[in-house]
Design a protein around this motif. Structure first.
Motif, PDB file in Angstrom:
ATOM      1  N   ALA A   1       0.966  -1.235  -0.166  1.00  0.00           N
ATOM      2  CA  ALA A   1      -0.300  -0.035   0.138  1.00  0.00           C
ATOM      3  C   ALA A   1       0.943   1.188  -0.047  1.00  0.00           C
ATOM      4  N   GLY A   2       0.464   2.314  -0.894  1.00  0.00           N
ATOM      5  CA  GLY A   2       1.326   3.221  -0.988  1.00  0.00           C
ATOM      6  C   GLY A   2       2.155   3.290  -1.882  1.00  0.00           C
ATOM      7  N   GLY A   3       2.397   2.335  -2.553  1.00  0.00           N
ATOM      8  CA  GLY A   3       3.353   2.042  -3.881  1.00  0.00           C
ATOM      9  C   GLY A   3       2.644   2.531  -4.971  1.00  0.00           C
ATOM     10  N   SER A   4       3.408   1.993  -6.102  1.00  0.00           N
ATOM     11  CA  SER A   4       3.163   2.790  -7.759  1.00  0.00           C
ATOM     12  C   SER A   4       3.516   1.582  -8.539  1.00  0.00           C
ATOM     13  N   LEU A   5       2.673   1.492  -9.573  1.00  0.00           N
ATOM     14  CA  LEU A   5       2.682   0.739 -10.753  1.00  0.00           C
ATOM     15  C   LEU A   5       2.412   1.338 -11.998  1.00  0.00           C
ATOM     16  N   ARG A   6       3.053   1.045 -12.974  1.00  0.00           N
ATOM     17  CA  ARG A   6       2.454   1.557 -14.467  1.00  0.00           C
ATOM     18  C   ARG A   6       2.360   0.541 -15.316  1.00  0.00           C
ATOM     19  N   LEU A   7       0.880   0.361 -15.574  1.00  0.00           N
ATOM     20  CA  LEU A   7       0.388  -0.602 -16.576  1.00  0.00           C
ATOM     21  C   LEU A   7       0.381  -0.108 -17.985  1.00  0.00           C
ATOM     22  N   SER A   8       0.811  -1.164 -18.875  1.00  0.00           N
ATOM     23  CA  SER A   8       1.125  -0.703 -20.476  1.00  0.00           C
ATOM     24  C   SER A   8      -0.185  -1.320 -21.304  1.00  0.00           C
ATOM     25  N   CYS A   9      -0.726  -0.791 -22.250  1.00  0.00           N
ATOM     26  CA  CYS A   9      -1.316  -1.641 -23.201  1.00  0.00           C
ATOM     27  C   CYS A   9      -1.075  -1.294 -24.402  1.00  0.00           C
ATOM     28  N   ALA A  10      -0.355  -2.379 -25.052  1.00  0.00           N
ATOM     29  CA  ALA A  10       0.283  -2.281 -26.502  1.00  0.00           C
ATOM     30  C   ALA A  10      -0.701  -2.619 -27.204  1.00  0.00           C
ATOM     31  N   ALA A  11      -0.787  -1.771 -28.267  1.00  0.00           N
ATOM     32  CA  ALA A  11      -2.113  -2.085 -29.371  1.00  0.00           C
ATOM     33  C   ALA A  11      -1.466  -2.355 -30.594  1.00  0.00           C
ATOM     34  N   SER A  12      -2.024  -3.274 -31.345  1.00  0.00           N
ATOM     35  CA  SER A  12      -1.737  -3.438 -32.742  1.00  0.00           C
ATOM     36  C   SER A  12      -3.021  -3.619 -33.411  1.00  0.00           C
ATOM     37  N   GLY A  13      -3.204  -3.421 -34.723  1.00  0.00           N
ATOM     38  CA  GLY A  13      -4.178  -3.544 -35.755  1.00  0.00           C
ATOM     39  C   GLY A  13      -5.031  -2.366 -35.778  1.00  0.00           C
ATOM     40  N   PHE A  14      -4.796  -1.185 -35.072  1.00  0.00           N
ATOM     41  CA  PHE A  14      -5.243   0.045 -35.031  1.00  0.00           C
ATOM     42  C   PHE A  14      -4.535   1.083 -34.280  1.00  0.00           C
ATOM     43  N   THR A  15      -4.939   2.406 -34.650  1.00  0.00           N
ATOM     44  CA  THR A  15      -4.084   3.422 -33.905  1.00  0.00           C
ATOM     45  C   THR A  15      -4.781   4.142 -32.734  1.00  0.00           C
ATOM     46  N   SER A  16      -3.976   3.965 -31.710  1.00  0.00           N
ATOM     47  CA  SER A  16      -4.693   4.504 -30.362  1.00  0.00           C
ATOM     48  C   SER A  16      -4.751   5.890 -30.426  1.00  0.00           C
ATOM     49  N   ARG A  17      -3.916   6.512 -31.170  1.00  0.00           N
ATOM     50  CA  ARG A  17      -4.446   7.970 -31.205  1.00  0.00           C
ATOM     51  C   ARG A  17      -5.499   8.545 -31.709  1.00  0.00           C
ATOM     52  N   THR A  18      -6.095   7.922 -32.761  1.00  0.00           N
ATOM     53  CA  THR A  18      -7.504   8.085 -33.412  1.00  0.00           C
ATOM     54  C   THR A  18      -8.635   7.253 -32.739  1.00  0.00           C
ATOM     55  N   ASN A  19      -8.218   6.430 -31.616  1.00  0.00           N
ATOM     56  CA  ASN A  19      -9.310   5.568 -30.976  1.00  0.00           C
ATOM     57  C   ASN A  19      -9.145   6.149 -29.563  1.00  0.00           C
ATOM     58  N   SER A  20     -10.388   5.756 -28.873  1.00  0.00           N
ATOM     59  CA  SER A  20     -10.436   5.854 -27.239  1.00  0.00           C
ATOM     60  C   SER A  20     -10.190   4.625 -26.887  1.00  0.00           C
ATOM     61  N   VAL A  21      -9.222   4.574 -25.695  1.00  0.00           N
ATOM     62  CA  VAL A  21      -8.726   3.494 -24.947  1.00  0.00           C
ATOM     63  C   VAL A  21      -9.090   3.705 -23.421  1.00  0.00           C
TER      64      VAL A  21
END
Length: 125
Positions: free
Chosen positions: A14-34
């Motif tokens: 508790a109190g710590g940090s994590l960074r989750l990643s979601c690597a996308a393929s087959g579409f462009t995350s910039r032009t889509n909501s995630v």
């Protein structure tokens, strides 16, 4: 074919940090909501955060994540992140990313067409 691959989960105190990643393929995350969702056994999947397409702009968070979590995207690597700080035991869940939003309220699971396999986050007290 759209693919979403989550990573970055783990066990923290508790109190710590994590960074989750979601690597996308087959579409462009910039032009889509995630979005990021989370689920614990026996409970419904809960929306945690959304980053809208650049055309629409903006982010939204579930109340319990406001001020602690930040969703962002890196267009160069087509990846969406969830930075989680000040983690609490109640944040323990399987975290999923979702893409291709059909509109309506973002935290409704059936408004999202594609899902990743999830990454487990465990926060101990």
């Amino acid at each position: 074919e759209v693919q979403l691959v989550e990573s970055g989960g783990g066990s923290v105190q508790a109190g710590g940090s994590l960074r989750l990643s979601c690597a996308a393929s087959g579409f462009t995350s910039r032009t889509n909501s995630v979005a990021w969702f989370r689920q614990v056994p026996g409970k419904e999947r809960e929306g945690v955060a959304v980053i809208y397409s650049e055309d629409r702009g903006g982010t939204e968070y579930v109340d319990s994540a406001k001020g602690r979590f930040t969703i962002s995207r890196d267009n160069a690597v087509n990846t969406v992140y969830l930075q989680m700080n000040s983690l609490k035991p109640e944040d323990t869940a399987m975290y999923y990313c979702a893409a291709v939003f059909s509109g309506g309220y973002w935290s409704v699971t059936n408004r999202w067409e594609h899902w990743g396999q999830g990454t487990q986050v465990t926060v101990s007290s």
